[in-house]
Scaffold this motif. Structure first.
Motif, PDB file in Angstrom:
ATOM      1  N   HIS A  26       1.903   6.787  -6.648  1.00 56.05           N
ATOM      2  CA  HIS A  26       0.820   7.724  -6.951  1.00 56.05           C
ATOM      3  C   HIS A  26       1.316   9.159  -6.767  1.00 56.05           C
ATOM      4  O   HIS A  26       1.024  10.042  -7.600  1.00 56.05           O
ATOM      5  CB  HIS A  26      -0.378   7.457  -6.031  1.00 56.05           C
ATOM      6  CG  HIS A  26      -1.589   8.288  -6.328  1.00 56.05           C
ATOM      7  ND1 HIS A  26      -1.715   9.603  -5.920  1.00 56.05           N
ATOM      8  CD2 HIS A  26      -2.740   7.994  -7.008  1.00 56.05           C
ATOM      9  CE1 HIS A  26      -2.874  10.087  -6.325  1.00 56.05           C
ATOM     10  NE2 HIS A  26      -3.517   9.140  -6.992  1.00 56.05           N
ATOM     11  N   ARG A  27       2.076   9.391  -5.713  1.00 56.20           N
ATOM     12  CA  ARG A  27       2.602  10.746  -5.483  1.00 56.20           C
ATOM     13  C   ARG A  27       3.534  11.167  -6.605  1.00 56.20           C
ATOM     14  O   ARG A  27       3.462  12.282  -7.114  1.00 56.20           O
ATOM     15  CB  ARG A  27       3.344  10.795  -4.138  1.00 56.20           C
ATOM     16  CG  ARG A  27       3.844  12.192  -3.777  1.00 56.20           C
ATOM     17  CD  ARG A  27       4.543  12.203  -2.441  1.00 56.20           C
ATOM     18  NE  ARG A  27       5.894  11.695  -2.522  1.00 56.20           N
ATOM     19  CZ  ARG A  27       6.364  10.670  -1.839  1.00 56.20           C
ATOM     20  NH1 ARG A  27       5.559  10.003  -1.033  1.00 56.20           N
ATOM     21  NH2 ARG A  27       7.621  10.294  -1.959  1.00 56.20           N
ATOM     22  N   ALA A  79       0.828  -1.197   0.000  1.00 63.08           N
ATOM     23  CA  ALA A  79       0.000   0.000   0.000  1.00 63.08           C
ATOM     24  C   ALA A  79       0.869   1.257   0.000  1.00 63.08           C
ATOM     25  O   ALA A  79       0.585   2.235  -0.704  1.00 63.08           O
ATOM     26  CB  ALA A  79      -0.943  -0.001   1.194  1.00 63.08           C
ATOM     27  N   SER A  80       1.945   1.248   0.763  1.00 66.58           N
ATOM     28  CA  SER A  80       2.849   2.402   0.795  1.00 66.58           C
ATOM     29  C   SER A  80       3.612   2.541  -0.518  1.00 66.58           C
ATOM     30  O   SER A  80       3.873   3.653  -0.990  1.00 66.58           O
ATOM     31  CB  SER A  80       3.841   2.242   1.954  1.00 66.58           C
ATOM     32  OG  SER A  80       3.171   2.185   3.190  1.00 66.58           O
ATOM     33  N   ALA A 126       1.673  13.061   0.275  1.00 68.16           N
ATOM     34  CA  ALA A 126       1.423  11.797   0.983  1.00 68.16           C
ATOM     35  C   ALA A 126       2.763  11.176   1.339  1.00 68.16           C
ATOM     36  O   ALA A 126       3.509  10.734   0.471  1.00 68.16           O
ATOM     37  CB  ALA A 126       0.607  10.848   0.125  1.00 68.16           C
ATOM     38  N   LYS A 131       2.444   1.721  -3.448  1.00 71.13           N
ATOM     39  CA  LYS A 131       1.489   2.316  -4.379  1.00 71.13           C
ATOM     40  C   LYS A 131       1.279   3.799  -4.073  1.00 71.13           C
ATOM     41  O   LYS A 131       1.180   4.625  -4.996  1.00 71.13           O
ATOM     42  CB  LYS A 131       0.154   1.570  -4.299  1.00 71.13           C
ATOM     43  CG  LYS A 131       0.183   0.159  -4.854  1.00 71.13           C
ATOM     44  CD  LYS A 131      -1.117  -0.560  -4.604  1.00 71.13           C
ATOM     45  CE  LYS A 131      -2.287   0.155  -5.251  1.00 71.13           C
ATOM     46  NZ  LYS A 131      -3.563  -0.554  -4.999  1.00 71.13           N
ATOM     47  N   LYS A 132       1.229   4.148  -2.784  1.00 63.30           N
ATOM     48  CA  LYS A 132       1.034   5.545  -2.426  1.00 63.30           C
ATOM     49  C   LYS A 132       2.198   6.409  -2.912  1.00 63.30           C
ATOM     50  O   LYS A 132       2.003   7.511  -3.426  1.00 63.30           O
ATOM     51  CB  LYS A 132       0.889   5.671  -0.906  1.00 63.30           C
ATOM     52  CG  LYS A 132       0.604   7.084  -0.423  1.00 63.30           C
ATOM     53  CD  LYS A 132       0.640   7.176   1.102  1.00 63.30           C
ATOM     54  CE  LYS A 132      -0.462   6.363   1.725  1.00 63.30           C
ATOM     55  NZ  LYS A 132      -0.468   6.512   3.209  1.00 63.30           N
ATOM     56  N   GLN A 133       3.408   5.871  -2.769  1.00 64.38           N
ATOM     57  CA  GLN A 133       4.585   6.602  -3.250  1.00 64.38           C
ATOM     58  C   GLN A 133       4.531   6.785  -4.761  1.00 64.38           C
ATOM     59  O   GLN A 133       4.789   7.869  -5.289  1.00 64.38           O
ATOM     60  CB  GLN A 133       5.846   5.843  -2.851  1.00 64.38           C
ATOM     61  CG  GLN A 133       7.137   6.525  -3.267  1.00 64.38           C
ATOM     62  CD  GLN A 133       8.332   5.620  -3.034  1.00 64.38           C
ATOM     63  OE1 GLN A 133       8.462   4.577  -3.666  1.00 64.38           O
ATOM     64  NE2 GLN A 133       9.202   6.009  -2.108  1.00 64.38           N
ATOM     65  N   THR A 177       5.457   8.518   2.432  1.00 67.80           N
ATOM     66  CA  THR A 177       5.591   7.078   2.311  1.00 67.80           C
ATOM     67  C   THR A 177       6.034   6.498   3.643  1.00 67.80           C
ATOM     68  O   THR A 177       7.044   6.924   4.213  1.00 67.80           O
ATOM     69  CB  THR A 177       6.636   6.724   1.242  1.00 67.80           C
ATOM     70  OG1 THR A 177       6.241   7.339   0.015  1.00 67.80           O
ATOM     71  CG2 THR A 177       6.724   5.221   1.054  1.00 67.80           C
ATOM     72  N   PRO A 218      -4.774  -4.574  -0.272  1.00 70.68           N
ATOM     73  CA  PRO A 218      -4.292  -3.335  -0.891  1.00 70.68           C
ATOM     74  C   PRO A 218      -4.496  -3.240  -2.396  1.00 70.68           C
ATOM     75  O   PRO A 218      -4.085  -2.254  -2.998  1.00 70.68           O
ATOM     76  CB  PRO A 218      -2.795  -3.371  -0.558  1.00 70.68           C
ATOM     77  CG  PRO A 218      -2.451  -4.820  -0.503  1.00 70.68           C
ATOM     78  CD  PRO A 218      -3.675  -5.498   0.063  1.00 70.68           C
ATOM     79  N   THR A 241      -2.187   2.241 -10.549  1.00 70.56           N
ATOM     80  CA  THR A 241      -1.909   3.335  -9.619  1.00 70.56           C
ATOM     81  C   THR A 241      -1.470   4.579 -10.365  1.00 70.56           C
ATOM     82  O   THR A 241      -1.924   5.696 -10.078  1.00 70.56           O
ATOM     83  CB  THR A 241      -0.823   2.911  -8.616  1.00 70.56           C
ATOM     84  OG1 THR A 241      -1.276   1.770  -7.884  1.00 70.56           O
ATOM     85  CG2 THR A 241      -0.507   4.030  -7.647  1.00 70.56           C
ATOM     86  N   ALA A 266      -3.421   8.160 -10.752  1.00 73.94           N
ATOM     87  CA  ALA A 266      -2.801   9.449 -10.440  1.00 73.94           C
ATOM     88  C   ALA A 266      -3.002  10.438 -11.586  1.00 73.94           C
ATOM     89  O   ALA A 266      -3.269  11.620 -11.367  1.00 73.94           O
ATOM     90  CB  ALA A 266      -1.320   9.241 -10.154  1.00 73.94           C
TER      91      ALA A 266
END
Length: 868
Positions: A628-629, A621-622, A761, A624-626, A763, A777, A744, A748
């Protein structure tokens, strides 16, 4: 390469022969409607149209057959007679009894008034369509026979005549429809098959006159089992059949005179049964060799486009022969594809659902093809080109005579203190005599995060400055702007590292001397990580990162167009000031500032040597969040800088830099987002294909998807083997990790149009305990991937007639599902015991123990990396 391309077109050019048509065909089905007309909507034809169409067919046929006598079609017999053409009049029957009555009345009236009428066909496949029972049809036939003196029959497929002898007794002659395409007969067997059916009818009903009232073959469309439509096939079949029928005394009528663009409801072939096209031009010669009518023009366009797309290779100053051959070959391949698409557009009736699939697919395929060319270029350059020249090498020099002051900035937001202490300790060990280190704690009110760091900075000495900024705007960029105000006035170089990085003592001594060139503004080293051994997932993430830093960054560096990332980066202070310092109008402030510096003419350099090791994202999940950012920030940067990529935009960017930055954006953001969009649109289109059986994407649209995926795999595997120090198993993990973030990145890009400014966001790193109750996730990816794969399997299993386009579409769906299933697979793996290296070590030990003489003592079963 152009000569090779031309030879391929020449070698693939078909040429066939068939008996000539010495005079004219016996009869043609005649539907006098213009190209844009649609009689199925009740649109009548006009006398002018009928006259023009009779004029068009008169040189090629001795008779015509109509299917209705309303909508002005009752004028056909009279006008055809003026040209000496016989006419078989049709009376259309369906469930509209009022219209049926008008049809019968008009047909009888036409037969009475025109001596060239040689028959009336009452109804057309009425029994086959279950619109009339045999008895109802017989009653209508008998009525017409009583009121006219010409032969009366009905049109039905040959099997209906065999099944209904009572119908044979009621008609004056059998009007049998024989269309072997719908029976899946191969083109080579069509004529023999048709004559065999004719003989079967003759043997069943001896003495009865038999007319093959419909015979034909489509010139375009999809295959049906072994029946393959085609321009060459149509010409061979029609000419051969006409010659055989004349020789055997068989009466026939060809379906049909003209292509009918409105018949898109009759599958892929409904529009293409005509001997003449919709513009009333003969589709094939009636004598002599048979060759594709547009082949030469298409080949010429393909060659010209191939040459045009090859011209950019001349911008390469250090081109090798093998590199040039591959790049020019790819350019010619794209030229051939575009020429084929243009030919398809001009020679097909692209309307309705086919228009939708064609236009949307082409719009989405163009960026994928551009990316494919870029990847081929990168593959050719790395595999067959010359070695990089601008890459900084790790040479381990002694301390230079001049040691400009370096100010190292470490922004931190709620970072674990013990992790940040490790970073500071590594900075303290730097082999550089003249540096300071600023630690900027921002927006972190909890003293437990910053008090230990403040104390640790005091222990490390005066070179370490602690800044606590409880309320700073602008996220990381805001903290770095504040740090610039506290930087020593004599600091020439600014170094930026993330709070989780442990740096090599020789980082500065190896890279700072590059700034002795006064035009250098940036020196970038790659990211790397020290915790890949935590799990299989972390190993995959680390290897996926390595691909970018060992492949893409090295090649971009050759054009002075690297992507600046916010750690292990050194920047000239003067260049930063000139570029406007850190900006908070993107969440990728590092890349934004680096691009601004390069736009002002400062040089950048890159070293692929590792000088720092951070921590990987805690979980998928992290990760993917990174990503996405990064992608969302990339879209912000595009909006901010795209005008500066244009010629004469007032920047100092070279054409090569503009190209690298622009294509880099398209290659990453464009290909991922378009790929995901194509997959979702393909999935949404499946119910149309399954429910209506039409509008299956043409192979010219599905093959590029498969080809681009093949190039992606070849590019990934070859370049990882050539540039990244890894094993095949780790490379496989990297491939899964790379594919898993496609959705992802696409999200974005989509979010960048929905939301103007998303918050930064952070990471998650350094947290060794994962929440066991964490939600799955990759739920959206799992749903889409499963849907794509299920659709692919369903299409394949329901492809009763082995249509090639359906199988290709199913294969494309399966390929498009892989990135989504990769994300779902990683999401599942993360929560599985198989994610732990210890599990694999235990399984390996057990497997070895089963081999004779290979027993492993328990103490030998220690954890180890898979593939390492």
């Amino acid at each position: 390469m152009t000569c090779v391309h031309a030879f391929v077109w020449l070698a693939l050019r078909e040429e066939a022969s068939a008996p000539a048509v010495p005079d004219r065909f016996q009869s043609m089905s005649f539907a006098p409607y213009g190209r844009d007309a649609n009689p199925d909507k009740g649109e009548p034809t006009t006398e002018q149209q009928i006259r023009a169409d009779v004029e068009a067919v008169a040189p090629y046929t001795r008779a015509v057959r109509t299917y209705a006598s309303t909508g002005n079609l009752d004028l056909v017999a009279k006008i055809a007679g003026e040209k000496g053409l016989k006419t078989t009049v049709g009376a259309w029957l369906d469930e509209d009894e009022a219209r049926n009555e008008r049809e019968i009345t008009n047909a009888i009236d036409v037969a009475k008034k025109n001596s060239n009428v040689v028959g009336i066909v009452v109804g057309n496949e009425s029994i086959l369509r279950a619109e009339r029972t045999p008895q109802q049809l017989i009653d209508t036939i008998r009525r017409v026979k009583r009121e006219t003196n010409v032969p009366v029959t009905t049109g039905e497929t040959w099997d209906v005549w065999l099944d209904h002898p009572e119908l044979v007794s009621a008609v004056d002659y059998i009007a049998a429809h024989m269309l072997p395409y719908w029976e899946g007969v191969t083109p080579e067997q069509v004529v023999d098959h048709t004559i065999a059916i004719y003989d079967r009818l003759r043997a069943t009903y001896p003495g009865k006159r038999i007319v093959i009232a419909e015979f034909g073959w489509p010139s375009q469309g999809y295959n049906r089992d072994n029946a393959v439509p085609g321009e060459i096939e149509q010409a061979q079949i029609i000419r051969t059949f006409a010659a055989r029928a004349d020789a055997l005394g068989i009466e026939y009528n060809l379906i049909e005179a003209f292509d009918a663009p409105w018949k898109s409801f009759e599958g892929s072939v409904g529009q293409y049964w005509g001997i003449l096209d919709a513009d009333r031009a003969l589709k094939f010669p009636l004598s002599g060799p048979i060759t594709p009518s547009t082949y030469t023009a298409t080949a010429a366009i393909a060659l010209l486009l191939g040459i045009a797309f090859s011209i950019p290779v001349f911008r390469f100053g250090r081109l090798t022969m093998a590199q040039a051959v591959i790049m020019v070959g790819a350019a010619n391949l794209v030229g051939a594809w575009i020429a084929t698409v243009a030919d398809h557009w001009l020679t097909h009736y692209v309307i309705g659902g086919n228009m939708v699939t064609m236009v949307v697919s082409l719009v989405l395929l163009v960026p994928l093809v551009v990316v494919m060319l870029y990847r081929v270029e990168e593959l050719a350059t790395i595999a067959f080109g010359r070695a990089p020249r601008r890459l900084l090498r790790k040479i381990g020099v002694t301390v230079p005579s001049r040691t400009p002051k370096v100010s190292i900035h470490i922004p931190a937001y709620k970072e674990p203190p013990e992790m940040l202490k490790q970073t500071l300790d590594s900075v303290a060990r730097l082999n550089w005599p003249n540096f300071e280190c600023l630690v900027i704690i921002n927006n972190t009110p909890d003293p437990a995060f910053w008090e230990p760091i403040e104390a640790h900075c005091r222990e490390l000495g005066d070179r370490f400055k602690f800044l606590n900024l409880p309320k700073v705007a602008g996220f990381k960029a805001g903290a770095l702007r504040a740090a610039m105000l506290e930087t020593a006035p004599d600091a020439e170089i600014i170094g930026i590292i993330d709070a989780d990085y442990v740096v090599d003592p020789n980082w500065l001594i190896d890279l700072v001397p590059t700034f002795e060139d006064p035009t250098v503004g940036i020196v970038q080293a790659p990211q790397d990580h020290r915790d890949a051994s935590r799990s299989l997932l972390h190993e995959a993430m680390n290897t996926e990162y390595a691909g970018f830093f060992d492949i893409g960054m090295v090649q971009r560096n050759e054009h002075d167009a690297i992507v600046v990332h916010g750690t292990m980066c050194l920047m000239r202070r003067a260049a930063m000031v000139e570029a406007g310092d850190w900006s908070s109008d993107t969440i990728c402030e590092d890349t934004d500032l680096g691009l601004s510096i390069v736009e002002r003419g400062w040089k950048s350099h890159y070293s692929s040597a590792r000088y720092g090791w951070g921590l990987l994202p805690d979980d998928f999940a992290s990760f993917k969040k990174q990503r996405h950012r990064w992608a969302y920030g990339g879209m912000q940067i595009i909006r901010k800088h795209w005008r500066r990529m244009l010629p004469n935009a007032g920047t100092r960017l070279t054409p090569a830099q503009r190209r690298e930055f622009s294509i880099g954006w398209v290659s990453w953001l464009g290909s991922e987002s378009v790929g995901a969009l194509v997959a979702i649109l393909s999935l949404l289109w499946v119910p149309v294909v399954l429910g209506l059986g039409i509008a299956v994407p043409q192979r010219i649209l599905t093959i590029p998807i498969l080809f681009c995926f093949g190039i992606y795999l070849l590019h990934f595997i070859a370049l990882y083997r050539l540039r990244v120090a890894t094993t095949p198993v780790r490379m496989l993990g990297a491939a899964f990790a790379a594919m898993a973030v496609q959705f992802t990145v696409a999200k974005a890009v989509y979010d960048s149009f929905r939301y103007k400014d998303l918050a930064f966001a952070r990471t998650a790193k350094g947290s060794w305990l994962a929440d066991a109750a964490r939600a799955f996730p990759a739920l959206p990816e799992a749903v889409i991937g499963a849907g794509l794969m299920l659709a692919a399997v369903t299409l394949r299993m329901t492809n009763w007639h082995a249509v090639v386009e359906v199988d290709l579409f199913a294969l494309a769906l399966a390929v498009q599902s892989l990135p989504f299933l990769a994300a779902a697979g990683i999401g599942w793996l993360e929560g599985s015991t198989l994610n732990a290296f210890a599990t694999w070590s235990t399984l390996r030990a057990r497997a070895l123990a089963l081999l004779p003489g290979r027993a492993v003592p328990p103490e030998a079963a220690v954890p180890e990396k898979i593939g390492g």
